[in-house]
Motif scaffolding. Structure first.
Motif, mmCIF file in Angstrom:
data_model
loop_
_atom_site.group_PDB
_atom_site.id
_atom_site.type_symbol
_atom_site.label_atom_id
_atom_site.label_comp_id
_atom_site.label_asym_id
_atom_site.label_seq_id
_atom_site.Cartn_x
_atom_site.Cartn_y
_atom_site.Cartn_z
ATOM 1 N N GLY A 196 48.921 -20.789 -6.895
ATOM 2 C CA GLY A 196 49.874 -21.281 -5.901
ATOM 3 C C GLY A 196 51.132 -20.440 -5.848
ATOM 4 O O GLY A 196 51.063 -19.213 -5.715
ATOM 5 N N PRO A 197 52.304 -21.070 -5.958
ATOM 6 C CA PRO A 197 53.551 -20.306 -5.878
ATOM 7 C C PRO A 197 53.684 -19.261 -6.982
ATOM 8 O O PRO A 197 54.463 -18.326 -6.860
ATOM 9 C CB PRO A 197 54.639 -21.386 -6.026
ATOM 10 N N TRP A 198 52.927 -19.434 -8.070
ATOM 11 C CA TRP A 198 52.982 -18.505 -9.191
ATOM 12 C C TRP A 198 51.900 -17.430 -9.121
ATOM 13 O O TRP A 198 51.741 -16.645 -10.042
ATOM 14 C CB TRP A 198 52.866 -19.261 -10.510
ATOM 15 N N ALA A 199 51.119 -17.380 -8.032
ATOM 16 C CA ALA A 199 49.990 -16.455 -7.955
ATOM 17 C C ALA A 199 50.426 -15.004 -8.114
ATOM 18 O O ALA A 199 49.791 -14.218 -8.827
ATOM 19 C CB ALA A 199 49.249 -16.641 -6.627
ATOM 20 N N GLU A 200 51.517 -14.645 -7.456
ATOM 21 C CA GLU A 200 52.010 -13.268 -7.538
ATOM 22 C C GLU A 200 52.464 -12.940 -8.946
ATOM 23 O O GLU A 200 52.118 -11.891 -9.517
ATOM 24 C CB GLU A 200 53.160 -13.093 -6.535
ATOM 25 N N VAL A 201 53.238 -13.848 -9.560
ATOM 26 C CA VAL A 201 53.763 -13.635 -10.910
ATOM 27 C C VAL A 201 52.631 -13.578 -11.933
ATOM 28 O O VAL A 201 52.602 -12.714 -12.815
ATOM 29 C CB VAL A 201 54.761 -14.756 -11.279
ATOM 30 N N PHE A 202 51.691 -14.512 -11.822
ATOM 31 C CA PHE A 202 50.573 -14.527 -12.773
ATOM 32 C C PHE A 202 49.786 -13.229 -12.708
ATOM 33 O O PHE A 202 49.447 -12.620 -13.730
ATOM 34 C CB PHE A 202 49.642 -15.708 -12.495
ATOM 35 N N LEU A 203 49.492 -12.785 -11.507
ATOM 36 C CA LEU A 203 48.661 -11.595 -11.338
ATOM 37 C C LEU A 203 49.341 -10.357 -11.912
ATOM 38 O O LEU A 203 48.713 -9.547 -12.613
ATOM 39 C CB LEU A 203 48.377 -11.397 -9.849
ATOM 40 N N ARG A 204 50.621 -10.226 -11.656
ATOM 41 C CA ARG A 204 51.352 -9.037 -12.106
ATOM 42 C C ARG A 204 51.649 -9.073 -13.593
ATOM 43 O O ARG A 204 51.425 -8.088 -14.313
ATOM 44 C CB ARG A 204 52.660 -8.921 -11.310
ATOM 45 N N ASP A 205 52.148 -10.216 -14.084
ATOM 46 C CA ASP A 205 52.665 -10.273 -15.452
ATOM 47 C C ASP A 205 51.646 -10.727 -16.490
ATOM 48 O O ASP A 205 51.806 -10.442 -17.678
ATOM 49 C CB ASP A 205 53.875 -11.211 -15.518
ATOM 50 N N HIS A 206 50.600 -11.433 -16.080
ATOM 51 C CA HIS A 206 49.667 -11.980 -17.064
ATOM 52 C C HIS A 206 48.254 -11.426 -16.924
ATOM 53 O O HIS A 206 47.485 -11.479 -17.875
ATOM 54 C CB HIS A 206 49.654 -13.508 -16.966
ATOM 55 N N ALA A 207 47.920 -10.903 -15.745
ATOM 56 C CA ALA A 207 46.620 -10.262 -15.576
ATOM 57 C C ALA A 207 46.747 -8.748 -15.438
ATOM 58 O O ALA A 207 45.749 -8.051 -15.292
ATOM 59 C CB ALA A 207 45.890 -10.832 -14.365
ATOM 60 N N GLN A 208 48.006 -8.257 -15.493
ATOM 61 C CA GLN A 208 48.293 -6.819 -15.462
ATOM 62 C C GLN A 208 47.631 -6.097 -14.289
ATOM 63 O O GLN A 208 47.070 -5.015 -14.423
ATOM 64 C CB GLN A 208 47.868 -6.138 -16.777
ATOM 65 N N GLN A 209 47.715 -6.719 -13.115
ATOM 66 C CA GLN A 209 47.150 -6.116 -11.918
ATOM 67 C C GLN A 209 48.262 -5.532 -11.053
ATOM 68 O O GLN A 209 49.338 -6.112 -10.928
ATOM 69 C CB GLN A 209 46.368 -7.160 -11.119
ATOM 70 N N GLN A 210 47.988 -4.389 -10.462
ATOM 71 C CA GLN A 210 48.975 -3.698 -9.648
ATOM 72 C C GLN A 210 48.703 -3.938 -8.156
ATOM 73 O O GLN A 210 47.650 -4.430 -7.766
ATOM 74 C CB GLN A 210 48.936 -2.192 -9.946
ATOM 75 N N GLY A 211 49.668 -3.566 -7.322
ATOM 76 C CA GLY A 211 49.516 -3.700 -5.882
ATOM 77 C C GLY A 211 49.415 -5.143 -5.428
ATOM 78 O O GLY A 211 48.649 -5.476 -4.522
ATOM 79 N N VAL A 212 50.206 -5.983 -6.055
ATOM 80 C CA VAL A 212 50.138 -7.419 -5.790
ATOM 81 C C VAL A 212 50.750 -7.746 -4.425
ATOM 82 O O VAL A 212 51.775 -7.197 -4.044
ATOM 83 C CB VAL A 212 50.882 -8.196 -6.902
ATOM 84 N N LYS A 213 50.091 -8.652 -3.702
ATOM 85 C CA LYS A 213 50.600 -9.087 -2.396
ATOM 86 C C LYS A 213 51.869 -9.916 -2.571
ATOM 87 O O LYS A 213 52.016 -10.637 -3.556
ATOM 88 C CB LYS A 213 49.533 -9.907 -1.668
ATOM 89 N N SER A 214 52.767 -9.809 -1.612
ATOM 90 C CA SER A 214 54.030 -10.548 -1.682
ATOM 91 C C SER A 214 53.880 -11.909 -1.009
ATOM 92 O O SER A 214 53.307 -12.018 0.077
ATOM 93 C CB SER A 214 55.135 -9.755 -0.994
ATOM 94 N N LEU A 215 54.395 -12.939 -1.675
ATOM 95 C CA LEU A 215 54.379 -14.291 -1.128
ATOM 96 C C LEU A 215 55.751 -14.657 -0.585
ATOM 97 O O LEU A 215 56.778 -14.202 -1.103
ATOM 98 C CB LEU A 215 53.985 -15.305 -2.200
ATOM 99 N N ARG A 216 55.756 -15.482 0.432
ATOM 100 C CA ARG A 216 56.995 -16.052 0.978
ATOM 101 C C ARG A 216 57.087 -17.470 0.421
ATOM 102 O O ARG A 216 56.233 -18.314 0.708
ATOM 103 C CB ARG A 216 56.913 -16.079 2.500
ATOM 104 N N LEU A 217 58.070 -17.736 -0.398
ATOM 105 C CA LEU A 217 58.226 -19.046 -1.031
ATOM 106 C C LEU A 217 59.174 -19.897 -0.200
ATOM 107 O O LEU A 217 60.347 -19.552 -0.031
ATOM 108 C CB LEU A 217 58.731 -18.886 -2.462
ATOM 109 N N VAL A 218 58.655 -20.991 0.333
ATOM 110 C CA VAL A 218 59.412 -21.862 1.228
ATOM 111 C C VAL A 218 59.437 -23.268 0.643
ATOM 112 O O VAL A 218 58.389 -23.839 0.338
ATOM 113 C CB VAL A 218 58.778 -21.884 2.639
ATOM 114 N N LYS A 219 60.625 -23.795 0.487
ATOM 115 C CA LYS A 219 60.772 -25.146 -0.070
ATOM 116 C C LYS A 219 60.706 -26.183 1.036
ATOM 117 O O LYS A 219 61.368 -26.069 2.066
ATOM 118 C CB LYS A 219 62.108 -25.272 -0.814
#
Length: 551
Positions: A243-266
């Motif tokens: 969910g909202p953490w998909a970008e962070v998880f992929l980059r910081d915990h799965a060490q994947q590059q070229g991560v898509k950017s999410l727009r976080l809207v409250k």
């Protein structure tokens, strides 16, 4: 008080005789599986459910409680999204509309048809535009159960009684209502009963992709439980549904590059004491061209929302701010005779929506559609889930499972279309379902059957149980007695059921997600529920701070 935020074509469950049993930290966690799903929101559980139903071994890991954030913070609607037509999102609206009736039929206990009234304000959109939009909304997808739109004279109709008198004309159309948090839990129950392992209070601290590209290389993930224990699991494929953490998880915990950017809207909502005495909802047009929904909620209350604000800062710490409260009150007060004031708010909640960043300057205009990306070039399959909305969760889960079916050599195909959610098959209580019947009519017959079965229990309690648990009330009452009444209308049998079969660990899990009892009980009564949980439920251990774990 505010709180932080049966179809014969469907294959039988892999473990139909055994109801879902939560996996405690460190216990019964497999060393290997076909798919590891990260995230226990609606998309994660929907994908896990579909994959498990195809015979694949699945482990789902959720860092906190199921539906603790975005998926329990929706506007509670199963809808196509009338306002998305204005942004030319015809494809999204069409597929969402096509999902409505199937979902309503498959979960009559937690969903119901809803008629929505739109008062016409000539200073907003012209009447011809509204009629054209509603015509499209009626005809973009086939309807069998839900009636089409029509105009209404608000001077004579009950829905106009609570409105200011200059609103004389309106339009009424159909959508559906859903208990969003329960939808997530029931998907998890279904996944577990089909063989999946569902872990809550369990973070995926790291995930390493095997090299060489062979399917056997797989992923190696470290699961971190809330009590501090760690467990290693190997998976042939990884699904990132954080969910909202998909970008962070992929980059910081799965060490994947070229991560898509999410727009976080409250998006924030407020709850006030009920403002009208009928079962229709309203959709109000605002001067900023946005809309808000106002709907009956939990019998005694009215739900108002939502806002769309760019969210900065900690994702898990999203809370409504004073400006949002004022905005929702002011917009509702433009229509209602009785003004809505910030002091009237008895509860509020906020969620952060992970939207695909389409570079729109207006947060309200950002697409609510989803994007699935399957990456097999780097080795073991990685499926990333971007965006999405509640109404299309089943379709998203099916498409995700279809994408993984080939690399994982799944032997069974799609099955969720027309499938009944756990507790949704009421035929043993009210007779074989009639295809033309409305789910809300079936539910009334079900409540009457419950009253005949357990006449000593209060009608209000049985009505609530019917709406939340459906036919699973048999499991709730398996001991033959409701047990002690821990708080008004809250019996020990229900608490034991939620702890044993729905992963409830704390009073908050019970009061604000599995149920909305928190709205109906006072501080002392909620404290009694909390004391019962502390005494009877094995503590999940220390909580892992979200921002330390994933940010």
């Amino acid at each position: 008080m505010r709180h932080p935020a049966s179809d014969p074509n469907v294959r039988p469950r892999a473990a139909a005789a055994a109801p879902a049993t939560p996996a405690p930290p460190g216990a019964q966690v497999p060393a290997a599986c076909d798919v590891l799903v990260v995230g226990g929101g609606i998309n994660g559980v929907g994908i896990a459910r579909d994959l498990a139903g195809r015979g694949l071994s699945v482990v789902l890991a959720e860092r906190e409680d199921l539906a603790q954030h975005t998926s329990s913070a929706s506007t509670k609607l199963i809808h196509g999204g009338l306002r998305y037509l204005e942004y030319y999102e015809f494809s999204l609206v069409r597929k969402a509309l096509a999902e409505r009736e199937g979902l309503l039929r498959g979960a009559p206990h937690i969903m119901r048809p809803l008629r929505i009234v739109m008062p016409h304000d000539p200073s907003m959109r012209p009447a011809w535009m509204l009629r054209a939009g509603l015509f499209l909304y009626d005809h973009l997808a086939r309807r069998e159960m839900l009636p089409g739109s029509n105009s209404v004279d608000l001077r004579r109709d009950i829905t106009g009684a609570a409105l200011k008198k200059h609103y004389t004309k309106g339009f009424v159309y159909s959508d559906g209502w859903v208990d969003d948090a329960r939808l997530v839990v029931l998907c998890a129950v279904d996944a577990a009963e089909r063989g999946a392992t569902v872990l809550t209070r369990c973070a995926v601290a790291s995930a390493t992709r095997g090299s060489g590209g062979a399917a056997g290389a797989g992923w190696t993930a470290t699961l971190q439980f809330a009590d501090g224990r760690a467990h290693t699991v190997k998976a042939r494929a990884l699904v990132n549904a954080a969910g909202p953490w998909a970008e962070v998880f992929l980059r910081d915990h799965a060490q994947q590059q070229g991560v898509k950017s999410l727009r976080l809207v409250k998006g924030s909502h407020i709850v006030v004491h009920k403002l009208f005495d009928h079962d229709h909802a309203y959709i109000f047009q605002n001067p900023d061209k946005r809309i808000i929904f106002v709907q009956p909620y939990e019998g005694d209350f009215t739900l108002i929302g939502t806002t769309d604000i760019e969210h900065q800062g900690a994702i898990g710490a999203a809370r409504i701010d004073d400006d949002e409260v004022r905005y929702l009150c002011e917009q509702a007060s433009r229509y209602f005779d009785q003004p809505v004031r910030p002091a009237d708010v008895v509860w509020s909640y906020s969620g952060v929506r992970p939207l695909i960043d389409d570079e729109s300057s207006d947060a309200a205009a950002v697409t609510r559609d989803y994007l699935l990306e399957l990456d097999t070039a780097g080795g073991a399959p990685l499926l990333n889930v971007w965006g999405g909305k509640l109404t299309t969760f089943r379709l998203l889960g099916q498409e995700a499972a279809d994408m993984l079916a080939a690399p994982l050599q799944a032997k069974q195909g799609a099955w969720t279309h027309g499938a009944v959610m756990p507790g949704g098959d009421l035929s043993a209580w009210i007779g074989p379902p009639n295809k033309a019947s409305r789910p809300d009519a079936d539910l009334r017959l079900f409540v009457q059957a419950l009253q005949r079965r357990w006449p000593a229990l209060p009608e209000k309690v049985l009505g609530r149980w019917a709406r939340q648990y459906g036919a699973r009330i048999e499991l709730l009452m398996a001991g033959g007695s409701a047990g002690d009444e821990i708080a008004p209308g809250v019996y020990e049998a229900e608490l034991r059921y939620l702890a044993a079969h729905e992963w409830a660990c704390t009073a908050d899990d019970i009061l604000w997600r599995r149920t909305k009892l928190g709205l109906h009980l006072d501080d002392a009564q909620r404290a009694r529920i909390s004391a019962w949980c502390e005494q009877h439920i094995t503590p999940p251990g220390r909580e892992i701070t979200l921002e330390k774990a994933w940010n």
